[in-house]
Design a protein around this motif. Structure first.
Motif, PDB file in Angstrom:
ATOM      1  N   ALA A  41      84.077   9.013 124.074  1.00  0.00           N
ATOM      2  CA  ALA A  41      84.786   8.120 123.162  1.00  0.00           C
ATOM      3  C   ALA A  41      84.181   8.235 121.761  1.00  0.00           C
ATOM      4  O   ALA A  41      82.989   8.515 121.599  1.00  0.00           O
ATOM      5  CB  ALA A  41      84.697   6.683 123.648  1.00  0.00           C
ATOM      6  N   SER A  42      84.993   7.996 120.757  1.00  0.00           N
ATOM      7  CA  SER A  42      84.537   8.153 119.374  1.00  0.00           C
ATOM      8  C   SER A  42      83.425   7.186 119.006  1.00  0.00           C
ATOM      9  O   SER A  42      82.629   7.468 118.101  1.00  0.00           O
ATOM     10  CB  SER A  42      85.719   7.953 118.418  1.00  0.00           C
ATOM     11  OG  SER A  42      86.752   8.882 118.689  1.00  0.00           O
ATOM     12  N   ASP A  70      89.664   7.773 123.942  1.00  0.00           N
ATOM     13  CA  ASP A  70      89.346   6.500 123.310  1.00  0.00           C
ATOM     14  C   ASP A  70      90.071   5.313 123.939  1.00  0.00           C
ATOM     15  O   ASP A  70      90.158   4.243 123.324  1.00  0.00           O
ATOM     16  CB  ASP A  70      89.672   6.568 121.811  1.00  0.00           C
ATOM     17  CG  ASP A  70      88.629   7.345 121.028  1.00  0.00           C
ATOM     18  OD1 ASP A  70      87.445   7.290 121.418  1.00  0.00           O
ATOM     19  OD2 ASP A  70      88.985   8.014 120.039  1.00  0.00           O
TER      20      ASP A  70
END
Length: 359
Positions: A41-42, A70
Motif C-alpha cells: 500500500a502507498s 491501496d
C-alpha cells in the motif's frame, strides 16, 4: 510430478520473515511453477521495489512480482474482494491452480481464482512470528529475518575522527560491549577502515620499487577516494547482512569526503555521491583533545587534528547527520557512546502502519 501446475502466494511481506519463506517453500514443493505476489500500500514505509528484491533474493527459483494495492482489507465485503481481485489478476493474469496461505481467507481467495486453497501452518507453530511483530520489535524477531532484511534494518553506527583520536579503539570497544549482551546481540558486527588497508597497500607497493620509502613518500590522487568509499560501503553491506540489529563502522564513506580534503584538497562529487548511498543512523565524532598522538607509520598529521575535527563537525552539521561528540578518557567515551547507541535503538524503526484490515 507435483500436485499443481501453477501456484500462487501473495501477501504484504512488510517485511518478509521466516513464516513467509516457509509458506513459499512449501508452495514450491507442491507446484511445477510458483508466483509470489507482493502487494504494498502507498502508506507503507518500505518501498514495494525493496520487498520484491528481498523476496527474489531469498527465492531465486520462483517468479516474484509486485503490485500496489491501496484498498483496505475487509473479507466480509464482496465489493472489497472485487477490488483486490482486480489488482491480483492484473499482476498475475494466467491461470492459477492453487493458492497457498496461512490465513482463513485462503478458501475464498482460492474460490475466486478458481483454484485449490492450501492452508499452511495457520497457527504459526513452526515459525511464531508475524509482520506485525517484526514491525513492532525487529530486534526481538531478528532470528526470523533473512540477510537482505537484516541489512536494511540494522542500525549502522559510525565512529569517525581525526588521526589518532581513538576511533578504532572505540569502535572495537562498542562491538565487544554489544556482543557481550549475548542472544541476538552476540553477532554484532564490526567493519574496519578500508582507507587504512588501502594506504598500507599503497605504501607496500611503493616499497617494492623503492625499499626505503616512508609514509610521507606516498601520494594520493582524487581517483583513489571513490575506490575507498565504494569498498567501505560494500563491506558494511556484507557485515549488516550477517550481524545483529546494530553494526559498528570504523569510519565510513562520508568520512572519506573529509579525508579527500585532507590529502588532495577540495571536494570530489563522486565520493559525496557514494557517501549519500550509504544508510547510516548515528555518527560518533571522537575529539582530539586529551588523546596523545601516536605515529604508527601511517600518520603524519598531528598538527592537522584540530582542523579535521572542525571539518568533521561542520560537515556532519551541514548535511544534517545525527551525531554526538565523544570526549574525555576512554571509559567516559565508551559510556557516552553506549548511551547514544542505546538511545538510537530505543527510538525503534518507525514503520508506517499498514492499511486497516477487517477479518
Amino acid at each position: 510430478m507435483k500436485a499443481h501446475e501453477h501456484g500462487l502466494v501473495l501477501g504484504k511481506f512488510y517485511p518478509p520473515h521466516a513464516g513467509h519463506h516457509h509458506l513459499v517453500r512449501t508452495a514450491q514443493d507442491h507446484c511445477e511453477r510458483l508466483t509470489v505476489l507482493v502487494c504494498a500500500a502507498s502508506v507503507e514505509s518500505v518501498p514495494l521495489a525493496d520487498r520484491v528484491a528481498w523476496m527474489r533474493e531469498v527465492h531465486p527459483d520462483v517468479t516474484v512480482v509486485g503490485a500496489v494495492d491501496d484498498t483496505p482489507m475487509d473479507v466480509t465485503d464482496p465489493a472489497v474482494w472485487d477490488a483486490h481481485m482486480a489488482v491480483f489478476t492484473a499482476a498475475v493474469p494466467g491461470r492459477v491452480d492453487a493458492v497457498f496461505t496461512s490465513e482463513a481467507y485462503g478458501e475464498e481467495l482460492g474460490r475466486r481464482f478458481g483454484a485449490a486453497s492450501v492452508l499452511v501452518d495457520p497457527d504459526r507453530a513452526l515459525f511464531p512470528v508475524s509482520g506485525t511483530a517484526v514491525r513492532k520489535d525487529p530486534a526481538g524477531c531478528w532470528d526470523f529475518l533473512q540477510a537482505p532484511v537484516r541489512a536494511a534494518l540494522a542500525r549502522r553506527v559510525v565512529v569517525l575522527g581525526a588521526e589518532s583520536t581513538g576511533t578504532t579503539t572505540l569502535a572495537r570497544a562498542l562491538t565487544g560491549h554489544y556482543r557481550a549482551r549475548g542472544g541476538v546481540w552476540a553477532g554484532t558486527g564490526y567493519v574496519a577502515e578500508c582507507g587504512r588497508e588501502y594506504s598500507e597497500h599503497k605504501l607496500a607497493a611503493l616499497r617494492e620499487r623503492w625499499p626505503g620509502a616512508a609514509w610521507e613518500d606516498v601520494t594520493f590522487t582524487t581517483d583513489d577516494f571513490p575506490v575507498i568509499a565504494e569498498a567501505q560501503n560494500e563491506r558494511e553491506e556484507a557485515a549488516a547482512r550477517t550481524g545483529s540489529p546494530v553494526l559498528f563502522c570504523d569510519t565510513d564513506s562520508f568520512a572519506t569526503t573529509v579525508w579527500h580534503e585532507r590529502y588532495v584538497g577540495g571536494r570530489n562529487p563522486l565520493v559525496e555521491e557514494i557517501a549519500d548511498r550509504a544508510a547510516h543512523h548515528l555518527w560518533l565524532l571522537t575529539d582530539h583533545e586529551g588523546v596523545a598522538f601516536e605515529d604508527d607509520g601511517l600518520r603524519d598529521g598531528e598538527e592537522l587534528r584540530p582542523w579535521m575535527t572542525d571539518r568533521f563537525r561542520a560537515e556532519l552539521t551541514r548535511t544534517g547527520r545525527r551525531f554526538i561528540e565523544i570526549t574525555g578518557p576512554p571509559e567516559t567515551r565508551l559510556a557516552a557512546a553506549v548511551a547514544a547507541v542505546d538511545e538510537l535503538l530505543a527510538t525503534g524503526w518507525d514503520f508506517a502502519a499498514p492499511l486497516p484490515e477487517k477479518r
